[in-house]
Scaffold this motif. Structure first.
Motif, PDB file in Angstrom:
ATOM      1  N   ASN A   1      39.090  13.072 -40.288  1.00  0.00           N
ATOM      2  CA  ASN A   1      38.646  12.409 -39.052  1.00  0.00           C
ATOM      3  C   ASN A   1      37.194  12.700 -38.696  1.00  0.00           C
ATOM      4  OD1 ASN A   1      38.788  15.054 -38.238  1.00  0.00           O
ATOM      5  ND2 ASN A   1      40.105  14.690 -36.467  1.00  0.00           N
ATOM      6  N   ALA A   2      36.409  13.177 -39.656  1.00  0.00           N
ATOM      7  CA  ALA A   2      34.994  13.429 -39.365  1.00  0.00           C
ATOM      8  C   ALA A   2      34.315  12.159 -38.874  1.00  0.00           C
ATOM      9  CB  ALA A   2      34.286  13.962 -40.608  1.00  0.00           C
ATOM     10  N   HIS A   3      34.677  11.028 -39.472  1.00  0.00           N
ATOM     11  CA  HIS A   3      34.038   9.768 -39.079  1.00  0.00           C
ATOM     12  C   HIS A   3      34.411   9.373 -37.659  1.00  0.00           C
ATOM     13  CE1 HIS A   3      38.044   8.396 -40.090  1.00  0.00           C
ATOM     14  NE2 HIS A   3      37.776   7.169 -39.705  1.00  0.00           N
ATOM     15  N   GLU A   4      35.611   9.772 -37.207  1.00  0.00           N
ATOM     16  CA  GLU A   4      36.038   9.407 -35.861  1.00  0.00           C
ATOM     17  C   GLU A   4      35.200  10.117 -34.790  1.00  0.00           C
ATOM     18  OE1 GLU A   4      40.177  10.275 -35.800  1.00  0.00           O
ATOM     19  OE2 GLU A   4      40.734   8.444 -36.879  1.00  0.00           O
ATOM     20  N   ARG A   5      34.660  11.266 -35.128  1.00  0.00           N
ATOM     21  CA  ARG A   5      33.866  12.006 -34.149  1.00  0.00           C
ATOM     22  C   ARG A   5      32.561  11.297 -33.802  1.00  0.00           C
ATOM     23  NH1 ARG A   5      35.957  16.368 -37.165  1.00  0.00           N
ATOM     24  NH2 ARG A   5      34.019  16.789 -38.275  1.00  0.00           N
TER      25      ARG A   5
ATOM     26  N   LEU B   1      21.076  -0.219 -32.178  1.00  0.00           N
ATOM     27  CA  LEU B   1      21.623   0.920 -31.453  1.00  0.00           C
ATOM     28  C   LEU B   1      20.631   2.085 -31.518  1.00  0.00           C
ATOM     29  CD1 LEU B   1      25.311   0.804 -32.796  1.00  0.00           C
ATOM     30  CD2 LEU B   1      24.449  -0.071 -30.616  1.00  0.00           C
ATOM     31  N   PRO B   2      20.684   3.014 -30.571  1.00  0.00           N
ATOM     32  CA  PRO B   2      19.701   4.099 -30.540  1.00  0.00           C
ATOM     33  C   PRO B   2      20.066   5.285 -31.433  1.00  0.00           C
ATOM     34  CG  PRO B   2      21.100   4.273 -28.623  1.00  0.00           C
ATOM     35  CD  PRO B   2      21.545   3.028 -29.358  1.00  0.00           C
ATOM     36  N   PHE B   3      20.951   5.044 -32.421  1.00  0.00           N
ATOM     37  CA  PHE B   3      21.336   6.128 -33.331  1.00  0.00           C
ATOM     38  C   PHE B   3      21.607   5.572 -34.718  1.00  0.00           C
ATOM     39  CE2 PHE B   3      25.170   4.663 -31.107  1.00  0.00           C
ATOM     40  CZ  PHE B   3      26.004   4.330 -32.164  1.00  0.00           C
ATOM     41  N   TRP B   4      21.614   6.482 -35.693  1.00  0.00           N
ATOM     42  CA  TRP B   4      21.859   6.128 -37.090  1.00  0.00           C
ATOM     43  C   TRP B   4      22.864   7.111 -37.666  1.00  0.00           C
ATOM     44  CZ3 TRP B   4      18.130   7.245 -41.713  1.00  0.00           C
ATOM     45  CH2 TRP B   4      18.548   6.536 -42.846  1.00  0.00           C
ATOM     46  N   VAL B   5      23.894   6.596 -38.333  1.00  0.00           N
ATOM     47  CA  VAL B   5      24.905   7.444 -38.954  1.00  0.00           C
ATOM     48  C   VAL B   5      24.824   7.278 -40.473  1.00  0.00           C
ATOM     49  CG1 VAL B   5      27.352   7.972 -39.174  1.00  0.00           C
ATOM     50  CG2 VAL B   5      26.428   7.245 -36.954  1.00  0.00           C
TER      51      VAL B   5
ATOM     52  N   ASP C   1      33.500  10.660 -50.649  1.00  0.00           N
ATOM     53  CA  ASP C   1      34.416   9.601 -51.076  1.00  0.00           C
ATOM     54  C   ASP C   1      34.722   8.585 -49.991  1.00  0.00           C
ATOM     55  OD1 ASP C   1      34.585  10.527 -53.650  1.00  0.00           O
ATOM     56  OD2 ASP C   1      36.507  11.557 -53.395  1.00  0.00           O
ATOM     57  N   ILE C   2      34.507   8.947 -48.734  1.00  0.00           N
ATOM     58  CA  ILE C   2      34.726   7.972 -47.655  1.00  0.00           C
ATOM     59  C   ILE C   2      33.884   6.723 -47.866  1.00  0.00           C
ATOM     60  CG2 ILE C   2      32.960   8.959 -46.138  1.00  0.00           C
ATOM     61  CD1 ILE C   2      34.706   8.217 -43.769  1.00  0.00           C
ATOM     62  N   THR C   3      32.755   6.870 -48.532  1.00  0.00           N
ATOM     63  CA  THR C   3      31.853   5.736 -48.726  1.00  0.00           C
ATOM     64  C   THR C   3      32.405   4.709 -49.708  1.00  0.00           C
ATOM     65  OG1 THR C   3      30.629   6.827 -50.529  1.00  0.00           O
ATOM     66  CG2 THR C   3      29.855   7.191 -48.262  1.00  0.00           C
ATOM     67  N   ARG C   4      33.511   5.058 -50.402  1.00  0.00           N
ATOM     68  CA  ARG C   4      34.143   4.121 -51.331  1.00  0.00           C
ATOM     69  C   ARG C   4      35.598   3.848 -50.967  1.00  0.00           C
ATOM     70  NH1 ARG C   4      34.947   5.658 -56.167  1.00  0.00           N
ATOM     71  NH2 ARG C   4      34.850   3.526 -56.989  1.00  0.00           N
ATOM     72  N   ASP C   5      36.045   4.399 -49.865  1.00  0.00           N
ATOM     73  CA  ASP C   5      37.423   4.235 -49.413  1.00  0.00           C
ATOM     74  C   ASP C   5      37.605   2.818 -48.856  1.00  0.00           C
ATOM     75  OD1 ASP C   5      39.702   4.204 -47.585  1.00  0.00           O
ATOM     76  OD2 ASP C   5      39.718   6.382 -47.736  1.00  0.00           O
ATOM     77  N   PRO C   6      38.554   2.021 -49.399  1.00  0.00           N
ATOM     78  CA  PRO C   6      38.706   0.638 -48.946  1.00  0.00           C
ATOM     79  C   PRO C   6      39.105   0.503 -47.480  1.00  0.00           C
ATOM     80  CG  PRO C   6      40.549   1.285 -50.354  1.00  0.00           C
ATOM     81  CD  PRO C   6      39.522   2.368 -50.458  1.00  0.00           C
ATOM     82  N   LYS C   7      39.895   1.468 -46.972  1.00  0.00           N
ATOM     83  CA  LYS C   7      40.292   1.402 -45.565  1.00  0.00           C
ATOM     84  C   LYS C   7      39.137   1.811 -44.663  1.00  0.00           C
ATOM     85  CE  LYS C   7      43.380   3.390 -42.084  1.00  0.00           C
ATOM     86  NZ  LYS C   7      44.491   4.337 -41.809  1.00  0.00           N
ATOM     87  N   ARG C   8      38.498   2.932 -44.970  1.00  0.00           N
ATOM     88  CA  ARG C   8      37.442   3.449 -44.100  1.00  0.00           C
ATOM     89  C   ARG C   8      36.227   2.530 -44.065  1.00  0.00           C
ATOM     90  NH1 ARG C   8      40.890   6.026 -41.266  1.00  0.00           N
ATOM     91  NH2 ARG C   8      41.634   8.009 -42.109  1.00  0.00           N
TER      92      ARG C   8
ATOM     93  N   ALA D   1      32.990  -0.714 -40.663  1.00  0.00           N
ATOM     94  CA  ALA D   1      32.324  -2.006 -40.498  1.00  0.00           C
ATOM     95  C   ALA D   1      32.799  -2.701 -39.220  1.00  0.00           C
ATOM     96  CB  ALA D   1      32.587  -2.891 -41.716  1.00  0.00           C
ATOM     97  N   PHE D   2      34.090  -2.582 -38.915  1.00  0.00           N
ATOM     98  CA  PHE D   2      34.635  -3.186 -37.705  1.00  0.00           C
ATOM     99  C   PHE D   2      34.054  -2.514 -36.470  1.00  0.00           C
ATOM    100  CE2 PHE D   2      37.738  -3.641 -34.304  1.00  0.00           C
ATOM    101  CZ  PHE D   2      38.078  -4.988 -34.372  1.00  0.00           C
ATOM    102  N   TRP D   3      33.960  -1.187 -36.481  1.00  0.00           N
ATOM    103  CA  TRP D   3      33.425  -0.449 -35.333  1.00  0.00           C
ATOM    104  C   TRP D   3      32.000  -0.894 -35.013  1.00  0.00           C
ATOM    105  CZ3 TRP D   3      34.982   5.280 -36.784  1.00  0.00           C
ATOM    106  CH2 TRP D   3      36.372   5.421 -36.598  1.00  0.00           C
ATOM    107  N   PHE D   4      31.164  -0.951 -36.031  1.00  0.00           N
ATOM    108  CA  PHE D   4      29.752  -1.247 -35.806  1.00  0.00           C
ATOM    109  C   PHE D   4      29.492  -2.740 -35.598  1.00  0.00           C
ATOM    110  CE2 PHE D   4      29.284   3.043 -37.264  1.00  0.00           C
ATOM    111  CZ  PHE D   4      28.096   3.493 -36.729  1.00  0.00           C
ATOM    112  N   ASP D   5      30.389  -3.586 -36.103  1.00  0.00           N
ATOM    113  CA  ASP D   5      30.280  -5.028 -35.895  1.00  0.00           C
ATOM    114  C   ASP D   5      28.903  -5.525 -36.343  1.00  0.00           C
ATOM    115  OD1 ASP D   5      31.462  -7.439 -35.096  1.00  0.00           O
ATOM    116  OD2 ASP D   5      30.654  -7.289 -33.070  1.00  0.00           O
ATOM    117  N   GLU D   6      28.169  -6.228 -35.462  1.00  0.00           N
ATOM    118  CA  GLU D   6      26.887  -6.783 -35.884  1.00  0.00           C
ATOM    119  C   GLU D   6      25.794  -5.727 -36.031  1.00  0.00           C
ATOM    120  OE1 GLU D   6      26.727  -7.491 -31.319  1.00  0.00           O
ATOM    121  OE2 GLU D   6      28.240  -7.270 -32.903  1.00  0.00           O
TER     122      GLU D   6
END
Length: 208
Positions: A123-127, A152-156, A161-168, A173-178
Motif C-alpha cells: 500500500n505504499a502507493h496508497e499513501r 498538479l503541484p506535486f510529482w510522484v 515491480d508496481i510499475t509493471r503491475d497490470p492492476k496498479r 492512471a485512474f487516480w490521476f486522470d488527465e
C-alpha cells in the motif's frame, strides 16, 4: 549523463528497509537530478522542511476543542518541536522564480511474471493519496507557487515491480486522470535520461 544511468539501476534491487530498496532508490534519484541541474537555476532538496509545521496553526472549533485532549501551552510546544506537518521526499526549486515542485518516491512490489497477484498487495502507493486532499493541495500550491490548474503541484515517481503491475497501473492512471504527467513509472531498464526528460518536458515549464 549519469554514469551509465547509474549502472542501469541494478544495484537498486536489494531488500527494502534501512539502506534497502526505498533508501537506495531515493538516493539515486537525488543524484540523477543533482548532476542534471549542475550549472542551472534548478536545485533538488532531500526531504524539504517547507511544510514541516503545516498543521500546528490549524484552528479547531470550540465544539471540537471541548471534546479533545488540550495540553497546556508548554506541553503542546514540546510535542510540536519535531513538527506537525508533512515532509515530502524531495522538492525541485527554480531559484530564479522561487517556484517549488514537491515530490514523492514510491517503491513497491507488484504482480509481474512468475508472481501471484497477491504480490501487488502493498500500500505504499496508497499513501500518496494524501497529496490529493483539498487542504494539502492548497498548501502545496501556495508554498510552491504553482497555481496553473493544468498541472498538479506535486510529482510522484514510482519504482519497482508496481510499475509493471497490470492492476496498479490502471489504478494509478485512474487516480490521476488527465493529470497523467504528474506521475512517472520509472520501470526497470529505463534510463535516468528518461526520468529527467519527463521532468524537462512536462513539469519544468511550470516552474519558469
Amino acid at each position: 549523463m549519469a554514469r551509465k544511468e547509474l549502472q542501469g539501476r541494478d544495484n537498486w534491487q536489494t531488500e527494502s528497509g534501512p539502506g534497502g530498496k526505498a533508501g537506495v532508490a531515493e538516493q539515486n534519484l537525488y543524484e540523477v537530478f543533482r548532476q542534471a541541474f549542475v550549472g542551472t537555476d534548478y536545485r533538488i532538496s532531500d526531504h524539504p522542511t517547507d511544510l514541516k509545521h503545516l498543521y500546528e496553526s490549524v484552528q479547531l472549533s470550540e465544539e471540537t476543542l471541548a471534546q479533545i485532549f488540550n495540553p497546556d501551552a508548554a506541553t503542546m510546544r514540546n510535542a510540536q518541536r519535531r513538527g506537525w506537518g508533512v515532509s515530502p521526499d524531495f522538492s525541485i526549486t527554480n531559484i530564479k522564480t522561487g517556484k517549488i515542485l514537491f515530490g514523492e518516491i514510491k517503491r513497491q512490489d507488484g504482480w509481474v511474471e512468475g508472481k501471484d497477484p497477491s504480490a501487488g498487495r502493498g500500500n505504499a502507493h496508497e499513501r500518496m493519496c494524501k497529496l490529493f486532499t483539498p487542504g494539502l493541495m492548497k498548501a502545496y500550491r501556495q508554498i510552491g507557487n504553482i497555481t496553473d490548474p493544468e498541472i498538479l503541484p506535486f510529482w510522484v515517481v514510482l519504482e519497482g515491480d508496481i510499475t509493471r503491475d497490470p492492476k496498479r497501473n490502471r489504478e494509478i492512471a485512474f487516480w490521476f486522470d488527465e493529470f497523467d504527467k504528474n506521475f512517472f513509472m520509472w520501470r526497470p531498464g529505463m534510463s535516468s535520461d528518461e526520468l529527467v526528460e519527463h521532468f524537462n518536458k512536462y513539469l519544468k515549464p511550470y516552474l519558469d
